[in-house]
Design an enzyme around this catalytic site. Structure first.
Site, short mmCIF file in Angstrom:
data_model
loop_
_atom_site.label_atom_id
_atom_site.label_comp_id
_atom_site.label_asym_id
_atom_site.label_seq_id
_atom_site.Cartn_x
_atom_site.Cartn_y
_atom_site.Cartn_z
N LYS A 86 -4.27 -111.53 26.11
CA LYS A 86 -5.45 -111.17 25.34
C LYS A 86 -6.29 -110.14 26.11
CE LYS A 86 -5.96 -115.53 22.81
NZ LYS A 86 -5.68 -114.99 21.46
N ARG A 101 1.54 -122.09 16.68
CA ARG A 101 2.56 -122.52 15.72
C ARG A 101 3.75 -123.13 16.42
NH1 ARG A 101 2.78 -116.47 13.56
NH2 ARG A 101 0.66 -116.71 14.35
N1 BES Z 1 -5.95 -119.18 19.50
C1 BES Z 1 -5.64 -117.96 18.87
C2 BES Z 1 -6.40 -117.77 17.57
C3 BES Z 1 -7.89 -117.62 17.67
C4 BES Z 1 -8.47 -116.37 17.63
C5 BES Z 1 -8.70 -118.72 17.71
C6 BES Z 1 -9.84 -116.24 17.69
C7 BES Z 1 -10.08 -118.60 17.78
C8 BES Z 1 -10.65 -117.36 17.75
C9 BES Z 1 -4.16 -117.90 18.55
O1 BES Z 1 -3.32 -118.57 19.42
C10 BES Z 1 -3.77 -116.47 18.59
O2 BES Z 1 -3.80 -115.90 19.64
N2 BES Z 1 -3.40 -115.90 17.45
C11 BES Z 1 -3.01 -114.56 17.36
C12 BES Z 1 -1.75 -114.52 16.55
C13 BES Z 1 -1.05 -113.21 16.57
C14 BES Z 1 -0.49 -112.96 17.94
C15 BES Z 1 0.07 -113.22 15.56
C16 BES Z 1 -4.10 -113.77 16.70
O3 BES Z 1 -4.77 -114.30 15.80
O4 BES Z 1 -4.34 -112.63 17.09
MN MN Z 2 -2.71 -117.36 21.05
#
Ligand code: BES
Ligand code: MN
Ligand code: ZN
Length: 495
Positions: A275, A349
């Protein structure tokens, strides 16, 4: 402590009365008070010194004309608009006022908070819930932590209604408030404190308190069971993973078991699909699904519905080391389905997939999974609406009804054949964990649907609703505890 009484004894010091707008002539306790004060209340109302607008509180000093030392008059707004949510806000405002005035005891004229559509039972429930929610404070780690604030300790409800029914409503309201606060606390805890092991400890305490069955799967157990998806996410970590299982049997002879599956990622760095500097902040809250399930289990432990529940929480952090799983890896889930990892940040997931399979192994006939799963759902629905998907319209209606009752709204997103095709588009494996950014809240859901298989299932994506940046009378910024109540009410009403 709550008490219920039919009439004042003359020893009470603090009275709380509600007043709807345009109540003419004054009724009940307000009318009595006006009499005692020789029409003073009417005069103050006329001059606008007492407001009946929703959320306004006026403090009145009877100065010896009654035995009361002070009366709080709570504005309730228009009677037509009065209901559970309004009531909770007004009650929370009152609780905050009592706290800041350092008053720990009060009598509440329950009658004055009812309308044709809102009973004393509902008012009692709302009051108890609001008391817990409004009293909630984030447990911080400051040296000079905020002064131990006084709590509102003794509340007496003035009511001629059957006291047993009022008591029962107060009990349920308290349980709902406390379960939600537990979820809030778990979400607010930093990941160096709330590890997977700590989360398992918390579940262990719940099991002890309520007599739930408890099973904690360790890494070795997961290896034996072939939980390749769960293990892949944990691979980079030095913290042991936990698959936490709580079982509640309220219906021994029943054949149905509700599986509640909550994402318990204690910190999500994204892994090698790392991230950004700002995107990583706040990822301690990535166990919001687990928190909701544990909060719901606390409520269930208190209210003891005649239903069977198995709660499954896959917990680990998602971090980087030489051991960590990588994009392009192919893994084998417990279900046997293979997964090509295109993005290690789509880890939720993966852990949920094995947890859903395991919930079915524990006899779940219906599945609800709940997770801070995608940024996509925040873009689509914002911060007030939980995204939901399903493979079963009937089950969805039940979850929606519970969510409406608790004012934790959900909004359905579709999963089309084409979406399913996309998650099956990998050249290397049965499924891809990240087929692209388009509609990725739906992609996550379509992926999970493959693990629900034939089992009726509802998926709740709380990425936008598990935390809030807006403070309110009912709670601070940070964890909201969203869906703890909805899940518990859903279980209670399940059919
Ligand atoms: N934990 C995150 C989602 C999230 C984002 C929760 C912002 C709370 C606030 C999840 O694991 C994630 O990183 N999702 C990605 C998925 C993508 C890589 C397909 C996302 O939402 O960017
Ligand atoms: Mn994630
Ligand atoms: Zn995540």
């Amino acid at each position: 402590m709550f008490h219920i009484t039919e009439s004042l004894t003359g020893k009470e010091e603090t009275l709380i009365v509600g007043l709807f707008r345009k109540t003419q002539p004054l009724q009940g306790t307000m009318a009595e008070l006006d009499d005692r004060l020789e029409g003073h209340v009417t005069a103050l109302l006329k001059d606008g010194d007492i407001s009946a607008d929703s959320g306004k509180v006026t403090k009145l000093f009877p100065l010896g004309k009654t035995s009361l030392k002070r009366v709080y008059i709570a504005g309730l707004g228009k009677e037509k608009e009065w209901g559970f949510e309004r009531a909770k806000e007004v009650f929370a405002t009152l609780v905050k006022r009592l706290l800041s005035d350092k008053k720990t005891m009060a009598v509440i004229d329950l009658d004055s908070f009812t309308s044709d559509d809102f009973s004393k039972i509902e008012a009692a429930h709302a009051f108890a819930e609001a008391l817990e929610l409004a009293s909630y404070k984030i447990k911080d780690y400051k040296h000079k932590s905020n002064e131990p604030e006084k709590a509102v300790e003794e509340l007496t409800f003035l009511s001629k209604e059957d006291p047993a029914e009022i008591k029962a409503a107060l009990f349920v309201g308290t349980a709902h408030g406390r379960g939600t606060n537990t979820a809030r606390t778990l979400v607010n805890m930093p990941s160096n404190v709330l590890t997977a092991s700590e989360l398992a400890e918390h579940a262990g305490k719940l099991a002890e308190r309520y007599g739930f069955g408890l099973e904690i799967l360790e890494k070795e157990n997961m290896q034996k069971l072939g939980m390749g998806a769960m293990l892949a996410v944990n691979k980079g970590s030095s913290e042991p993973p936990k698959m936490i299982v709580l079982t509640y049997k309220g219906d021994e002879s029943g054949s149905e078991t509700i599986g509640l599956v909550g994402k318990g990622i204690t910190f999500d760095t994204g892994g090698y699909s790392i991230k950004t500097k700002s995107g990583i902040v706040g990822m301690k809250t990535d166990m919001g699904g687990a928190a909701a399930v544990l909060g719901a289990m606390e409520i269930i432990g208190e209210t003891k519905p005649e239903k069977n529940v198995v709660a499954v929480i896959p917990s680990t952090d998602n971090v980087i080391s030489a051991e960590a799983f990588r994009p392009d890896d192919v893994i084998i889930s417990m279900s046997g389905k293979t997964i090509e990892v295109l993005n290690t940040d789509a880890e939720g997931r993966l852990v949920l997939a094995d947890a859903m399979t395991y919930a079915k192994h524990h006899g779940a006939t219906h599945l609800i999974d709940i997770a801070t799963l995608t940024g996509g759902v925040v873009v689509a629905l914002g911060n007030d609406m939980t995204g939901a998907t399903t493979n079963d319209a009937g089950l969805y209606r039940q979850v929606e009804a519970a969510s409406a009752e608790c004012n934790e709204p959900i909004w359905q997103l579709p999963i089309t054949e084409k979406d399913t095709k996309r998650v099956k588009s990998s050249k290397m494996a049965d499924l891809s964990n990240s087929p692209g950014r388009e509609g990725h809240a739906i992609m996550a859901a379509a992926f999970l649907k493959e693990f629900a298989e034939e089992t009726p299932w509802v998926h709740l994506d709380i990425a936008g609703t598990a935390t809030t940046a807006r403070e309110s009378v009912l709670g601070p910024t940070g964890g909201t505890g969203v869906m703890a109540r909805t899940l518990a009410v859903f279980v209670e009403n399940f059919e």
